[in-house]
Design a protein around this motif. Sequence first.
Motif, PDB file in Angstrom:
ATOM      1  N   ASP A  62       0.519  -1.143  -0.007  1.00 32.07           N
ATOM      2  CA  ASP A  62      -0.144  -0.286  -0.139  1.00 32.07           C
ATOM      3  C   ASP A  62       0.669   1.362   0.213  1.00 32.07           C
ATOM      4  O   ASP A  62       0.511   2.394  -1.164  1.00 32.07           O
ATOM      5  CB  ASP A  62      -0.807   0.066   1.465  1.00 32.07           C
ATOM      6  N   ALA A  66       1.238   3.764  -2.589  1.00 29.30           N
ATOM      7  CA  ALA A  66       1.150   5.693  -2.934  1.00 29.30           C
ATOM      8  C   ALA A  66       1.737   5.926  -3.096  1.00 29.30           C
ATOM      9  O   ALA A  66       1.721   7.718  -3.492  1.00 29.30           O
ATOM     10  CB  ALA A  66       1.071   5.627  -1.429  1.00 29.30           C
ATOM     11  N   ARG A 114      -6.581   7.714  -3.879  1.00 28.74           N
ATOM     12  CA  ARG A 114      -6.388   6.916  -2.834  1.00 28.74           C
ATOM     13  C   ARG A 114      -7.453   7.414  -2.355  1.00 28.74           C
ATOM     14  O   ARG A 114      -8.108   8.502  -2.150  1.00 28.74           O
ATOM     15  CB  ARG A 114      -5.332   9.144  -1.909  1.00 28.74           C
ATOM     16  N   ASP A 176      -6.612   2.725   1.206  1.00 34.14           N
ATOM     17  CA  ASP A 176      -6.260   3.631   3.089  1.00 34.14           C
ATOM     18  C   ASP A 176      -7.278   3.169   4.585  1.00 34.14           C
ATOM     19  O   ASP A 176      -7.389   3.911   4.526  1.00 34.14           O
ATOM     20  CB  ASP A 176      -6.235   4.819   2.891  1.00 34.14           C
TER      21      ASP A 176
END
Length: 957
Positions: A62, A66, A114, A176
Amino acid sequence: MTLYHRLPDTAHADHSRDQMTDAAPPDYRDSVFLPRTEFAMRGDLPKREPAMLARWAAEDLDGRLARAGEGETPFLLHDGPPYANGHLHIGHALNKIMKDVVNRAQRMAGHDVRYVPGWDCHGLPIEWRIEEEYRKAKRDKDAVPVLQFRAECRAYAQKWVDIQSAEFQRLGVQGDWAGRYATFDFESEAAIAAEIGRFLLDGSLYRGLRPVMWSPVEKTALAEAEIEYHDITSTTIFVGFPVLTPGRFEGAQVAIWTTTPWTIPANRALAYGPEIAYVLAEVVSVGEGAHVAPGTRLIVAADLLDSVGAAIHVTQWRVLERFSGSELAGVVAAHPGRGRGFEFDVPLLAGDFVTTEAGTGLVHMAPAHGEDDFRLTTAHGIAVPEVVLGDGSYAAWVPHFAGIHVFKAADPVCDFLIETQRAGQGGLLGRGSVLHSYPHSWRSRAPVIFRATPQWFIPMEGDTRLRERALTALEDVRFVPAQSRNRLTSMVRDRPDWCISRQRAWGVPIAVFVEKKTGEVLRDAEVMGRIVETFRKEGADAWYARPASDFLGNRYDPEAYEQVFDIVDVWFESGSTHAFVLGDGAWRNQGLGWPADLYLEGSDQHRGWFQSSLLEGVGTRGRAPFKALLTNGFVLDEQGRKMSKSLGNVTAPAEVIDRFGADVLRLWVMNADTYEDVRIGPKLLDQTADLYRRLRNTLRWLLGALDGFSEAEIVPYEMLPELERFVLHRLTELDAMVRHAIDSHEWVGVLPAIHQFCTTDLSAFYFDVRKDSLYCDALDDPRRRACRTVLDITQRALTLWLAPTLVFTADEAWTARFGDAQSVHLQRLPVIPDTWHDAPLAARWAKVRSMRRVATTQIEALRADKTIGSSLQAALGLSVPEEASAESVSFAEARSIDWAELAIVSTATVTPGPLSATVERASGDKCARCWRVLDEVGQNAEHAPLCLRCSDVVNLA
């Protein structure tokens, strides 16, 4: 290790080479270049997927994603928050998987994605669950201190946020998760209060008496999005209201019909249609069961006289007069209960909503219990009576009916009206029943009523012009599917003022003060600022824990103000989430852009989250908080029925994952037409599992055929054979489809197209045709190199296209070839040059494949009657016309094609003539290496069992 790949059975495929080592002489076993790969045939997804999730977490995938997106153009899909009140159902899985596919594809297209998942944690769904526990324990909810009750609701919601988060992640959904949002977070509660403050301070928040959907069970107002409709049988009644006005109508009864007898005590007026034709008719005779006596005069719409007569058992009428509705202006009737506690006039008022579709053409008006009723009566200065209490019972002051619940009032009301009719005061004319769709609370499953109560509203009209501005904002929004635009715009166009208040305890309070003396709401930016800042530090519990003076400050006397404790509608809360998740001013300062690129939810959210977000965004920021809306349908069982525990037809995501794995569930989602309602069940899941196996086998064969591939083998496009260029052309078509889906969010049909490519173009055609070359040609043979070049391109493209959907399988396939450090989810979409698109070539090969089917049909006929076993035992003779046609290429073109390879036979000849094929047993011996039957086998004495091609390859080795 060496693995032998078995392709799916097809009508024209011959896969015998895949088992050739069972019969090949030992001397030549190792000279055949069979597929080799560690990518297993069986997915074993329920076991493999958790291990992959753990590996991704250990590798901080993850975080790497990002960081990889930094500096790229952002793409923001704002997550509509599910309620945190139970395990995920299949609708959750459908929606979240669609979101994940969109996000992953956008990331692979080069965007900075995101995704912040969120939860709705306030309101009746959770409060109702806590109250259920109280009822089981025989506890009195009203005796529990409000802060203790709110703490129990918070703990319950937190438990389910944690559970659902783990369940969503098990589906392979990337986001997230550590930075998730929830409406019960202190920052969120403060932001919601601030959004209420925006409407308060600009003058567009008001408290007013209006009819709203009210749940007598839950004792609160409900939003339209909290309503579901079920068929029920209701008592219907025809009632006569005696005319008081002297003149031509005096003494007659105005006949009305209603499906809600309980609203008769609340009647304050009658409505007529000014353009409708009416009659004054006298009852001449009646049949058995009639409540009306001969001689009674009734006013009824002319077109409905016969149907009314049949319903109230009138066997003969005498029409005394015909007139238009406008002539009823100024007429005043009496309530049938006049003299028995209902001492008020009932004026007849013109209503543009009155029709002659059913009933009598006249409508009774109960101002507290209907939108039309309220608007018409209050416009004429008629007071709105409080007849029904919050629990659904009549108020103590209501004559004859005090304490009776409205849903048990049909018999008492009818009995009362029978008495009044007998006394000659008007009353019951007839009674019946009707099966109709009626609103119910989707939580308690109990019927609801319209009930006028003081509530907090945001106006749709007036100075803010919220309706007009919202409709204008929608003109700039993309709708997928396009027809869903009509649904949302019509709902916005027709909706009443937005009721945002609820009479419950668990939620963000409408934190405002009302001056007791004037009834005016306090609009003070400093007071609102103190409220918001306190909520940010302590949460909304502070509204209940702190004295009013802490918020009012020194300028205002707390004794002079009423502190409002209604909570805000959860739809307002969820509609406000854009304010604290997106934008530079968002909570935790995430700096995500505003508005969102996409909202993606079920079709029911046109009346729910889509609409509340639209109104909240337009009301506070002047535009919609989304650029596009994507809608999915509902999930039904295999018979098209709604899922329910009582029917035993519920399919739970966890059960699907435990049996098949998350990738199969994801494939079911993306293989469906999600614009419509979709179906799921054991048979459909078995079919999806078969589809998955075909896709997995395609990936496996590609990986095996590419064993040891290096860039040195690559053949330039210009030097590729036509067949290879045809495959590359097909890749351009799929690439265009995938990229269009990414740009437009229109994903329906993409996965079926990819699957068809794998099964029809690759497995059943290209792979079969080129197997001989791959397995038996020399390693540096141009034809084999060309094939491997295309297989390399195809393997990369196919794996990347499948990666957003088959997140586990695609990553397994990618790392099987390129190593664990090269997760497929860190890759970009394949680059497929436009120059590979060749429509004329594709058209020519469509003809060639059609001609091939002519040949393979004959081959299969010989196999069926046992004349031959393998197609390699056949010799093909193909007759082709001199000139090209819609069915075939020309004879000259056909001669340039290797029909033996294309039809998977040992030899083939092409002659001019009408299109046809002949097949016979091939002459010669079978090559022990390639299994082709050729006359040349044995001509090389050193390798007598082999054909000349295989002899050369073995010598080179």
